[in-house]
Design an enzyme around this catalytic site. Structure first.
Site, PDB file in Angstrom:
ATOM      1  N   PHE A  43       1.108  -1.367   0.094  1.00 28.10           N
ATOM      2  CA  PHE A  43      -0.023  -0.297  -0.357  1.00 28.10           C
ATOM      3  C   PHE A  43       1.029   1.752  -0.209  1.00 28.10           C
ATOM      4  O   PHE A  43       0.461   2.017  -0.539  1.00 28.10           O
ATOM      5  CB  PHE A  43      -0.784  -0.044   0.934  1.00 28.10           C
ATOM      6  CG  PHE A  43      -0.468  -0.203   2.740  1.00 28.10           C
ATOM      7  CD1 PHE A  43       0.146   0.869   3.185  1.00 28.10           C
ATOM      8  CD2 PHE A  43      -0.912  -1.468   3.527  1.00 28.10           C
ATOM      9  CE1 PHE A  43       0.727   0.553   4.758  1.00 28.10           C
ATOM     10  CE2 PHE A  43      -0.021  -1.977   4.185  1.00 28.10           C
ATOM     11  CZ  PHE A  43       0.097  -0.343   5.444  1.00 28.10           C
ATOM     12  N   GLY A  46       1.299   3.419  -3.340  1.00 25.04           N
ATOM     13  CA  GLY A  46       0.647   4.343  -3.903  1.00 25.04           C
ATOM     14  C   GLY A  46       0.127   5.919  -2.660  1.00 25.04           C
ATOM     15  O   GLY A  46      -1.121   6.482  -2.707  1.00 25.04           O
ATOM     16  N   HIS A  47       0.286   5.022  -1.236  1.00 23.62           N
ATOM     17  CA  HIS A  47       0.094   5.705  -0.192  1.00 23.62           C
ATOM     18  C   HIS A  47       0.777   5.969   0.430  1.00 23.62           C
ATOM     19  O   HIS A  47       1.443   5.941   1.525  1.00 23.62           O
ATOM     20  CB  HIS A  47      -1.291   5.009   0.645  1.00 23.62           C
ATOM     21  CG  HIS A  47      -2.150   5.744   1.429  1.00 23.62           C
ATOM     22  ND1 HIS A  47      -2.397   6.229   3.069  1.00 23.62           N
ATOM     23  CD2 HIS A  47      -3.159   6.766   1.138  1.00 23.62           C
ATOM     24  CE1 HIS A  47      -2.662   6.720   3.084  1.00 23.62           C
ATOM     25  NE2 HIS A  47      -4.262   7.639   2.457  1.00 23.62           N
ATOM     26  N   PHE A  48       1.278   7.236   0.305  1.00 23.00           N
ATOM     27  CA  PHE A  48       1.785   7.841  -0.833  1.00 23.00           C
ATOM     28  C   PHE A  48       2.796   8.263  -1.602  1.00 23.00           C
ATOM     29  O   PHE A  48       4.128   8.024  -0.910  1.00 23.00           O
ATOM     30  CB  PHE A  48       1.146   9.588  -0.590  1.00 23.00           C
ATOM     31  CG  PHE A  48      -0.729  10.324  -0.277  1.00 23.00           C
ATOM     32  CD1 PHE A  48      -1.017  10.169  -1.129  1.00 23.00           C
ATOM     33  CD2 PHE A  48      -0.741  10.081   1.173  1.00 23.00           C
ATOM     34  CE1 PHE A  48      -2.780   9.852  -0.443  1.00 23.00           C
ATOM     35  CE2 PHE A  48      -1.482  10.279   1.765  1.00 23.00           C
ATOM     36  CZ  PHE A  48      -2.674  10.344   1.256  1.00 23.00           C
ATOM     37  N   LEU A  53       2.452   5.990   4.126  1.00 25.83           N
ATOM     38  CA  LEU A  53       1.590   6.360   4.869  1.00 25.83           C
ATOM     39  C   LEU A  53       0.979   5.789   5.492  1.00 25.83           C
ATOM     40  O   LEU A  53       0.723   5.413   4.099  1.00 25.83           O
ATOM     41  CB  LEU A  53       0.731   8.211   5.844  1.00 25.83           C
ATOM     42  CG  LEU A  53       1.412   9.416   5.628  1.00 25.83           C
ATOM     43  CD1 LEU A  53      -0.183  10.526   5.383  1.00 25.83           C
ATOM     44  CD2 LEU A  53       1.825   9.199   6.970  1.00 25.83           C
TER      45      LEU A  53
END
Length: 148
Positions: A43, A46-48, A53
């Site tokens: 994750f 893409g976050h971020f 985070l």
């Protein structure tokens, strides 16, 4: 309880197995679990990008998995035959960010536990600081019954 034992109890697998260890458990009452948050979590791509985070919804999912272990063990449900699914979330609050390298500690306390339905208060901390909290409702379902 280590991750191999956890994987016998709940059906979640990579990349959505979000609990590495159970530190404490009082059947029917409370449970404490741990997630080592690695920079390699999918994750974070893409976050971020450049500012990783942990998504708040995954903190809730991690708490739910810990609570699911307590529910299955407390109700004496047949291991490997049940999944615990969300029935509701109330009062979810996100207080602080969770970064790669953090250890997310999740404590769930039973509010009610009946047959196949539970309600628990969940608190997630990093370095003894609350990062997320919520009231989680869940239902235990036979794995066969959730197939399409």
């Amino acid at each position: 309880m280590d991750v191999l034992e956890i994987m016998k109890i709940i059906p979640h697998r990579y990349p959505l197995l979000l609990v590495d260890k159970i530190l404490e458990m009082e059947l029917g009452k409370r449970i404490v679990g741990l997630k080592n948050v690695s920079v390699n979590e999918p994750f974070f791509q893409g976050h971020f990008p450049g500012y990783p985070l942990m998504p708040g919804v995954l903190m809730l999912e991690a708490m739910a998995q810990v609570g699911g272990i307590l529910m299955i063990k407390s109700l004496g449900l047949e291991i490997g035959k049940y999944a615990v699914v969300f029935a509701g979330i109330d009062e979810a609050r996100f207080k602080r960010p969770v970064y790669p390298g953090d250890q997310l500690i999740m404590e769930l306390e039973t509010i009610s536990l009946k047959k196949t339905i539970s309600k628990m208060k969940g608190t997630a901390t990093v370095n003894n600081q609350v990062v997320a909290e919520a009231i989680l409702m869940a239902a235990a379902r036979e794995l066969e019954s959730i197939k399409k």
